[in-house]
Design a protein around this motif. Sequence first.
Motif, mmCIF file in Angstrom:
data_model
loop_
_atom_site.group_PDB
_atom_site.id
_atom_site.type_symbol
_atom_site.label_atom_id
_atom_site.label_comp_id
_atom_site.label_asym_id
_atom_site.label_seq_id
_atom_site.Cartn_x
_atom_site.Cartn_y
_atom_site.Cartn_z
ATOM 1 N N ARG A 113 0.836 -1.203 0.000
ATOM 2 C CA ARG A 113 0.000 0.000 0.000
ATOM 3 C C ARG A 113 0.868 1.249 0.000
ATOM 4 N N ARG A 114 1.903 1.237 0.825
ATOM 5 C CA ARG A 114 2.776 2.399 0.913
ATOM 6 C C ARG A 114 3.555 2.608 -0.383
ATOM 7 N N LYS A 115 3.987 1.504 -1.007
ATOM 8 C CA LYS A 115 4.727 1.603 -2.258
ATOM 9 C C LYS A 115 3.852 2.184 -3.364
ATOM 10 N N ASN A 116 2.600 1.714 -3.463
ATOM 11 C CA ASN A 116 1.700 2.250 -4.476
ATOM 12 C C ASN A 116 1.463 3.741 -4.284
ATOM 13 N N ALA A 117 1.321 4.144 -3.018
ATOM 14 C CA ALA A 117 1.119 5.560 -2.737
ATOM 15 C C ALA A 117 2.365 6.370 -3.086
ATOM 16 N N GLN A 118 3.540 5.817 -2.790
ATOM 17 C CA GLN A 118 4.783 6.518 -3.088
ATOM 18 C C GLN A 118 5.008 6.659 -4.581
ATOM 19 N N ASP A 119 4.665 5.613 -5.340
ATOM 20 C CA ASP A 119 4.828 5.677 -6.787
ATOM 21 C C ASP A 119 3.996 6.806 -7.380
ATOM 22 N N ALA A 120 2.851 7.081 -6.749
ATOM 23 C CA ALA A 120 1.955 8.110 -7.276
ATOM 24 C C ALA A 120 2.419 9.521 -6.918
ATOM 25 N N LYS A 121 3.299 9.650 -5.971
ATOM 26 C CA LYS A 121 3.757 10.981 -5.541
ATOM 27 C C LYS A 121 5.244 10.918 -5.180
ATOM 28 N N ARG A 122 6.025 10.528 -6.160
ATOM 29 C CA ARG A 122 7.454 10.297 -5.964
ATOM 30 C C ARG A 122 8.180 11.535 -5.454
ATOM 31 N N GLY A 123 7.841 12.715 -5.995
ATOM 32 C CA GLY A 123 8.524 13.941 -5.586
ATOM 33 C C GLY A 123 8.336 14.247 -4.120
ATOM 34 N N LYS A 124 7.123 14.035 -3.598
ATOM 35 C CA LYS A 124 6.846 14.291 -2.183
ATOM 36 C C LYS A 124 7.635 13.328 -1.303
ATOM 37 N N VAL A 125 7.735 12.074 -1.724
ATOM 38 C CA VAL A 125 8.487 11.075 -0.958
ATOM 39 C C VAL A 125 9.958 11.468 -0.883
ATOM 40 N N PHE A 126 10.526 11.877 -2.010
ATOM 41 C CA PHE A 126 11.932 12.282 -2.033
ATOM 42 C C PHE A 126 12.175 13.489 -1.125
ATOM 43 N N MET A 127 11.206 14.406 -1.086
ATOM 44 C CA MET A 127 11.349 15.583 -0.234
ATOM 45 C C MET A 127 11.412 15.173 1.239
#
Length: 249
Positions: A12-26
């Motif tokens: 679930r977390r991976k799918n969410a991260q894939d959809a908002k990669r820039g926010k995760v990197f920040m």
Amino acid sequence: MAGHSKWKNIQRRKNAQDAKRGKVFMKLAKEIFVAARSGGGDPETNPSLRLAVDKAKSANMPNENIDRAIKKATGDLDGVQYENVTYEGYGPGGAAIMVNLLTDNKNRAAADVRHAFSKNNGNMGENGCVSFLFSRRGSLVIDRSEINLNEDELMLQVIEAGAEEMETHEESFEIYTDPQEFQNVKNLLEESDIHFVSAEVTMLPETYTHLEEQDGENMLKLLDMLEDNDDVQDVYHNADIDDDVYNQM
């Protein structure tokens, strides 16, 4: 913890991260920045930074982003002061939740977390109200489809590396360590060409709360809302949610 898989939460977390990669990197860059500023920019001598860098690499964060965050932290950068804050509470159906943040504004962070809880049938609680339900442990998760070893062969390597426990699930092997031994266990297994879907020192629940369909849906909405907050670094919970609810969401 036995019998309950982290796999659903990871997916679930991976799918969410894939959809908002820039926010995760920040968020990862902020974590690296804080670790480097407090303990120095060398991961070999700064365990907190080493963990943050490993976490960033497991999320496929580019090396140049990692290097930039370290250089910012060790350079002359004024005006940035992040504070580590943890909030605790209860989600739908009484599931326990801990929210870890790095923020430059505690008042804003508290208001945002409180809003997320109240909007999704949860309640913030006092510090310590649920933390006793969690223990700090190293966690290493392997995708069964990406490893050539069988269960017995892997178990032997896990024991020799010094891990405390290994659980076998349909889609994953999940290895648990003492937090102080996490890096050593990880390094020894990687030397055997074993790769991880997830590798982190985290807070794991001692018991789980099963949620029925509606509570499960509200819980996932709450988790998504919290994790979408720029200040939120990690969300820990003890909700046991059926696969059908995950798939519907």
